[in-house]
Design an enzyme around this catalytic site. Sequence first.
Site, mmCIF file in Angstrom:
data_model
loop_
_atom_site.group_PDB
_atom_site.id
_atom_site.type_symbol
_atom_site.label_atom_id
_atom_site.label_comp_id
_atom_site.label_asym_id
_atom_site.label_seq_id
_atom_site.Cartn_x
_atom_site.Cartn_y
_atom_site.Cartn_z
ATOM 1 N N HIS A 1 7.211 -1.993 -27.537
ATOM 2 C CA HIS A 1 7.000 -1.518 -26.170
ATOM 3 C C HIS A 1 5.542 -1.097 -25.961
ATOM 4 O O HIS A 1 4.883 -1.515 -25.003
ATOM 5 C CB HIS A 1 7.937 -0.347 -25.876
ATOM 6 C CG HIS A 1 7.762 0.228 -24.505
ATOM 7 N ND1 HIS A 1 6.913 1.292 -24.245
ATOM 8 C CD2 HIS A 1 8.294 -0.122 -23.314
ATOM 9 C CE1 HIS A 1 6.963 1.567 -22.957
ATOM 10 N NE2 HIS A 1 7.786 0.727 -22.367
ATOM 11 N N MET B 1 13.822 -2.433 -16.959
ATOM 12 C CA MET B 1 15.234 -2.371 -16.622
ATOM 13 C C MET B 1 16.079 -2.763 -17.807
ATOM 14 O O MET B 1 15.691 -3.575 -18.622
ATOM 15 C CB MET B 1 15.491 -3.257 -15.432
ATOM 16 C CG MET B 1 14.725 -2.669 -14.278
ATOM 17 S SD MET B 1 15.212 -3.320 -12.760
ATOM 18 C CE MET B 1 13.753 -4.215 -12.414
ATOM 19 N N CYS C 1 -22.236 -4.046 1.623
ATOM 20 C CA CYS C 1 -22.717 -3.259 0.493
ATOM 21 C C CYS C 1 -21.894 -2.004 0.230
ATOM 22 O O CYS C 1 -22.301 -1.133 -0.495
ATOM 23 C CB CYS C 1 -24.183 -2.896 0.689
ATOM 24 S SG CYS C 1 -24.473 -1.877 2.146
ATOM 25 N N ARG D 1 21.813 -8.872 -17.413
ATOM 26 C CA ARG D 1 20.358 -8.713 -17.537
ATOM 27 C C ARG D 1 19.692 -8.667 -16.173
ATOM 28 O O ARG D 1 20.041 -9.401 -15.268
ATOM 29 C CB ARG D 1 19.785 -9.919 -18.300
ATOM 30 C CG ARG D 1 20.627 -10.353 -19.462
ATOM 31 C CD ARG D 1 20.143 -11.682 -20.043
ATOM 32 N NE ARG D 1 18.806 -11.590 -20.589
ATOM 33 C CZ ARG D 1 18.136 -12.648 -21.045
ATOM 34 N NH1 ARG D 1 18.664 -13.869 -20.962
ATOM 35 N NH2 ARG D 1 16.924 -12.495 -21.546
ATOM 36 N N SER E 1 -26.231 -5.740 7.022
ATOM 37 C CA SER E 1 -25.429 -5.452 5.838
ATOM 38 C C SER E 1 -24.362 -4.447 6.256
ATOM 39 O O SER E 1 -24.683 -3.350 6.725
ATOM 40 C CB SER E 1 -26.315 -4.877 4.726
ATOM 41 O OG SER E 1 -25.514 -4.539 3.618
ATOM 42 N N ARG F 1 -30.448 2.665 -2.860
ATOM 43 C CA ARG F 1 -30.401 3.921 -2.105
ATOM 44 C C ARG F 1 -31.598 4.759 -2.512
ATOM 45 O O ARG F 1 -31.628 5.279 -3.619
ATOM 46 C CB ARG F 1 -29.127 4.687 -2.429
ATOM 47 C CG ARG F 1 -27.834 3.968 -2.125
ATOM 48 C CD ARG F 1 -26.697 4.809 -2.706
ATOM 49 N NE ARG F 1 -25.396 4.399 -2.231
ATOM 50 C CZ ARG F 1 -24.595 3.581 -2.914
ATOM 51 N NH1 ARG F 1 -24.985 3.081 -4.074
ATOM 52 N NH2 ARG F 1 -23.406 3.270 -2.429
ATOM 53 N N GLY G 1 -22.083 -1.597 5.955
ATOM 54 C CA GLY G 1 -21.856 -0.438 5.092
ATOM 55 C C GLY G 1 -20.411 -0.030 5.288
ATOM 56 O O GLY G 1 -20.082 0.804 6.118
ATOM 57 N N GLY H 1 10.471 -4.018 -20.153
ATOM 58 C CA GLY H 1 11.047 -2.741 -20.541
ATOM 59 C C GLY H 1 11.425 -1.847 -19.383
ATOM 60 O O GLY H 1 11.806 -0.705 -19.568
ATOM 61 N N ARG I 1 8.644 -16.946 -20.236
ATOM 62 C CA ARG I 1 7.845 -16.563 -19.067
ATOM 63 C C ARG I 1 6.378 -16.702 -19.462
ATOM 64 O O ARG I 1 6.061 -16.737 -20.651
ATOM 65 C CB ARG I 1 8.131 -15.119 -18.640
ATOM 66 C CG ARG I 1 7.804 -14.119 -19.716
ATOM 67 C CD ARG I 1 8.121 -12.696 -19.287
ATOM 68 N NE ARG I 1 8.054 -11.818 -20.436
ATOM 69 C CZ ARG I 1 8.840 -10.763 -20.631
ATOM 70 N NH1 ARG I 1 9.751 -10.448 -19.753
ATOM 71 N NH2 ARG I 1 8.704 -10.016 -21.694
ATOM 72 N N LYS J 1 13.343 -14.356 -14.693
ATOM 73 C CA LYS J 1 14.203 -14.651 -15.841
ATOM 74 C C LYS J 1 15.244 -15.705 -15.464
ATOM 75 O O LYS J 1 15.409 -16.703 -16.161
ATOM 76 C CB LYS J 1 14.878 -13.358 -16.295
ATOM 77 C CG LYS J 1 15.386 -13.398 -17.711
ATOM 78 C CD LYS J 1 16.058 -12.071 -18.078
ATOM 79 C CE LYS J 1 15.058 -10.962 -18.325
ATOM 80 N NZ LYS J 1 15.696 -9.638 -18.362
ATOM 81 N N TYR K 1 -23.193 -12.755 1.438
ATOM 82 C CA TYR K 1 -23.134 -12.152 0.103
ATOM 83 C C TYR K 1 -22.334 -10.850 0.111
ATOM 84 O O TYR K 1 -22.109 -10.251 1.160
ATOM 85 C CB TYR K 1 -24.544 -11.885 -0.442
ATOM 86 C CG TYR K 1 -25.304 -10.800 0.300
ATOM 87 C CD1 TYR K 1 -25.200 -9.464 -0.096
ATOM 88 C CD2 TYR K 1 -26.121 -11.096 1.380
ATOM 89 C CE1 TYR K 1 -25.880 -8.457 0.574
ATOM 90 C CE2 TYR K 1 -26.804 -10.114 2.059
ATOM 91 C CZ TYR K 1 -26.672 -8.788 1.652
ATOM 92 O OH TYR K 1 -27.330 -7.803 2.321
ATOM 93 N N GLU L 1 -22.671 0.157 10.247
ATOM 94 C CA GLU L 1 -21.716 1.092 9.654
ATOM 95 C C GLU L 1 -21.130 2.048 10.683
ATOM 96 O O GLU L 1 -20.453 3.011 10.340
ATOM 97 C CB GLU L 1 -22.366 1.860 8.498
ATOM 98 C CG GLU L 1 -23.706 2.471 8.853
ATOM 99 C CD GLU L 1 -24.454 3.018 7.639
ATOM 100 O OE1 GLU L 1 -23.801 3.367 6.648
ATOM 101 O OE2 GLU L 1 -25.688 3.119 7.703
HETATM 102 P P1 ADP Z 1 14.093 -7.595 -20.952
HETATM 103 O O1 ADP Z 1 13.946 -7.934 -19.531
HETATM 104 O O2 ADP Z 1 13.877 -6.175 -21.251
HETATM 105 O O3 ADP Z 1 13.317 -8.516 -21.833
HETATM 106 P P2 ADP Z 1 16.447 -9.135 -21.541
HETATM 107 O O4 ADP Z 1 17.388 -9.331 -20.428
HETATM 108 O O5 ADP Z 1 15.540 -10.244 -21.863
HETATM 109 O O6 ADP Z 1 15.639 -7.794 -21.309
HETATM 110 O O7 ADP Z 1 17.310 -8.767 -22.784
HETATM 111 C C1 ADP Z 1 16.752 -8.258 -23.942
HETATM 112 C C2 ADP Z 1 17.247 -8.992 -25.142
HETATM 113 O O8 ADP Z 1 18.649 -8.973 -25.187
HETATM 114 C C3 ADP Z 1 16.907 -10.466 -25.183
HETATM 115 O O9 ADP Z 1 15.628 -10.690 -25.661
HETATM 116 C C4 ADP Z 1 17.930 -10.980 -26.141
HETATM 117 O O10 ADP Z 1 17.512 -10.777 -27.462
HETATM 118 C C5 ADP Z 1 19.114 -10.106 -25.847
HETATM 119 N N1 ADP Z 1 20.041 -10.859 -25.021
HETATM 120 C C6 ADP Z 1 20.112 -10.931 -23.683
HETATM 121 N N2 ADP Z 1 21.088 -11.756 -23.287
HETATM 122 C C7 ADP Z 1 21.641 -12.236 -24.404
HETATM 123 C C8 ADP Z 1 22.713 -13.149 -24.667
HETATM 124 N N3 ADP Z 1 23.376 -13.751 -23.686
HETATM 125 N N4 ADP Z 1 23.010 -13.401 -25.944
HETATM 126 C C9 ADP Z 1 22.333 -12.796 -26.942
HETATM 127 N N5 ADP Z 1 21.339 -11.927 -26.769
HETATM 128 C C10 ADP Z 1 20.989 -11.649 -25.513
HETATM 129 MG MG MG Z 2 13.570 -10.267 -22.273
HETATM 130 MG MG MG Z 3 14.720 -4.299 -21.976
#
Ligand code: ADP
Ligand code: MG
Ligand code: MG
Length: 902
Positions: free
Chosen positions: A481, A122, A856, A111, A789, A587, A791, A120, A365, A41, A876, A770
């Site tokens: 999610h 952290m 194999c 973040r 071969s 076999r 095994g 999702g 990403r 990120k 192979y 083997e």
């Molecule tokens: P994750 O890794 O779970 O995607 P993010 O760090 O991307 O978490 O944060 C989730 C959401 O929080 C982002 O998609 C964005 O919508 C919001 N967010 C994060 N930082 C900012 C920021 N500086 N300003 C506005 N929204 C933010």
């Molecule tokens: Mg994000």
């Molecule tokens: Mg999140």
Amino acid sequence: MQTNVSTEEKPKTTIPQKFVYFFAAGESEGNAGMKNILGGKGANLAEMTSLGIPVPPGFTISTEICTHYSEAGGKLPEWVRPAVTAAMAKVEAKIGKKFGDVKDPLLVSVRSGARASMPGMMDTILNLGLNDQTVEGLAKSSNNPRFAWDSYRRFIQMYSDVVMGMNSSLLEVTLEDLKEEKHYKLDTEMTVDDLKILVKKFKDLVHQMTGQSFPADPWEQLWGAVSAVFSSWNTPRAITYRELHSIPASWGTAVNVQSMVFGNMGDDSATGVAFTRNPSTGEKAFYGEFLINAQGEDVVAGIRTPQPITKIAAAASGQMSLEEALPHAYNQLVEIYKKLEAHYRDMQDIEFTIEKGTLWMLQTRNGKRTAAAALKIACDMIDEKLITEQEAILRLEPSALDQLLHPTLDPKAQKTVLAKGLPASPGGVNGQIVFSSEEAVEWKEQGKKVILVRVETSPEDIAGMIAAQGILTSRGGMTSHAAVVARGMGKCCVAGCGDVDVDYRNETMKVKGYVLKKGDVITLDGSTGEVYLGEVKTIEPKLEGTFERIMKIADGVRKLKVRTNADTPKDAQTARNFGAEGIGLCRTEHMFFGPDRIDAVREMIIADNKTERERALAKLLPMQRDDFYQLFKIMDGLPVTIRLLDPPLHEFVPHTDEETKDLAKRIGTDFERLRSKVKSLHEFNPMLGHRGCRLAITYPEIYAMQVRAIAEAACQLISEGKKLIPEIMIPLIATDKELDTLRVLTVNEVKKVQAEKGIKFDYQVGTMIELPRAAITADSIAEYADFFSFGTNDLTQTTLGLSRDDSGRFLGTYVSTGILPKDPFMSIDQQGVGSLVRMGTDLGRRTKPHLKVGVCGEHGGDPDSIEFFHRVGLDYVSCSPFRVPIARLAAARAALLGKKLH
Ligand code: ADP
Ligand code: MG
Ligand code: MG
């Protein structure tokens, strides 16, 4: 006297010179190549900033600090603070606002972000810096008190959950109660006064539940949040995800502190997520969802149903698109997504926020995608000249192809459609429905197939999602999610199926007049989003379209041949359809278990003398001959390696008195005699016992019969005008003398058959390697072998002194504690077993430079092992039919990676 003893522990890892990286227009200190220290990120935020894309200014605290944090026992070392304070001052200067200012406060998000994206896993904290004073300042400076108080209540919710460890549902319930009391449907209907009341209630509840007051000091908030991100690296759900995706704990996460932009400032503000191409099908169409007047995770969390971004996508559902609602920001978004895709030369998963009509990018990403989408995107990008064929191969993950090699629903099958949701992640699966992740895990352990049904899923559901065949949710979009995680796992998922009414309390789901109870069976089609009653028939997968195209490219690159392990004509045919170039292991004992022949096998085993044994073997001969004939015919001239009988004879005889009595009657012998014979075959260590070539050293007539069957089948095919070169393989050789003896036996028998039939054909006699002794003495063994071969299943057992059948009890611990990097039966132990493979190959080729060498064991279908076998220089690999395409791709990648190294 010394008084000044420092109790602070010295860090084990050296303190990095620089560990805070600033990013803002014109002065980014990081870039996309710095993922290891900035996390994905942070590196991409810096890169986007440098590309001139609007990104709110901020800074990244490097992943190295995560390690220092853990080493300090979960505490932020003091020396980290000054660098952070300095970076904050730079952000303040850029924005022209001060952190903690009561008149016009700078707010930030905190973040997480590891090297590999962990969706999702952290938690992010938004609106940090608010307290009872700054919220008033924000209300005034923005001239929007509702927005200020909405931000404040969100901040308390997130912070108390992530940092203070409070159960977030308590505050959620308080919010829902207030909405109910006021008869509101949506969060956005709450007034300033409602929000003020809510904030008060939240703070009281936090105090009550945690015994601590909610921190008012912005800096205290910041240190708390930064620490929480580092701590979250070691939560059980993060660890589960890491284990699932083989991400080492040592990588750590970075922390991004970024100035806030606000999507919750009214109807000209919004937040959204998008993919530059369809992540489910790969179709080249901009694809995403957004919510007006919302913040952060609202889209993903399924709080309101998000709206599609493009007009085309919105038309189907009659919703308003971003294209129509905020056209200016939309056009800017389109320009940016194209720029990003061209820059990264890959499909991007992006997150953005629109504040009062102005677009801000918050993340990009490489997007996760299904295997089908990966193939389509790779082929399209080759055609668009965005990437080369070789790059396409290197980008595809061989094991992900597994998704495409499973059965899909038979379009012709009879079915009752219950409902239709979003086709979030493809696949056709059925199972019994359960409504909780705990139950999904329990039922799976009892050997049941389950479908996890939830209103929506959250990171706590990961274990249940892993255990389930498929996932059905009644709420949430294509970026919810459930959808994102299921696609990452390659698991079938139907999301946002609004017609399904999930009742957790009664453990039922109501749909279309049906009330389905826990345990009832449904089928999901993740490609259409349809949900069916009961079990729907499936069909076998096929290689076609983009899949076939990529396989052809891979074939042009790879050096390793790919064969299959097949014992039946059906398996052989499947493997050929998937592109197998021969059979690397047939076999023969599997052929012995057929109901029409097992009794003859048993007569042969319990025979008291050679004549009796030969009589029983004569019964087996025509059956074996026919087996081989069919197999050779299907393989149509491709090499076929037949391994002569291998398992201990004890495996074939009955084990209960009951069965023994029945058998005695059937073959006309005495029960007592039979029982004592069976008993005499018992071994304490059958895997190291009377098996493999040892059977033929004591009972040569068994192998003689099998060789005869092979030779007669070959003669028959030759007389029918077919071509073939049978490869006869002798198992469990430990010494050259064994192979010498059995080679003579084999050659004599083939000569006899050839003379009888007056037909000549070429054939080879080789051996499995083997046992460690065989690998160590491979130069002398090669004197008598036309091929080797490896095994690797038995070679792993005998090298590590580890029984595959009994090691389950402790092997898991070995892997989770890192004593062994991986389960050595799944991925070859390169250092140990791998050295024997290398040694055996080199020694063998010292005697015979052109000795053909293959493998194999199970490892023949494991991408990492295949890469290793390529490096060793094998000819192979042989794997199960359904792994043949995976092996073809893995072999191609191995060849390309090898080239890169040199
Ligand atoms: P994750 O890794 O779970 O995607 P993010 O760090 O991307 O978490 O944060 C989730 C959401 O929080 C982002 O998609 C964005 O919508 C919001 N967010 C994060 N930082 C900012 C920021 N500086 N300003 C506005 N929204 C933010
Ligand atoms: Mg994000
Ligand atoms: Mg999140």
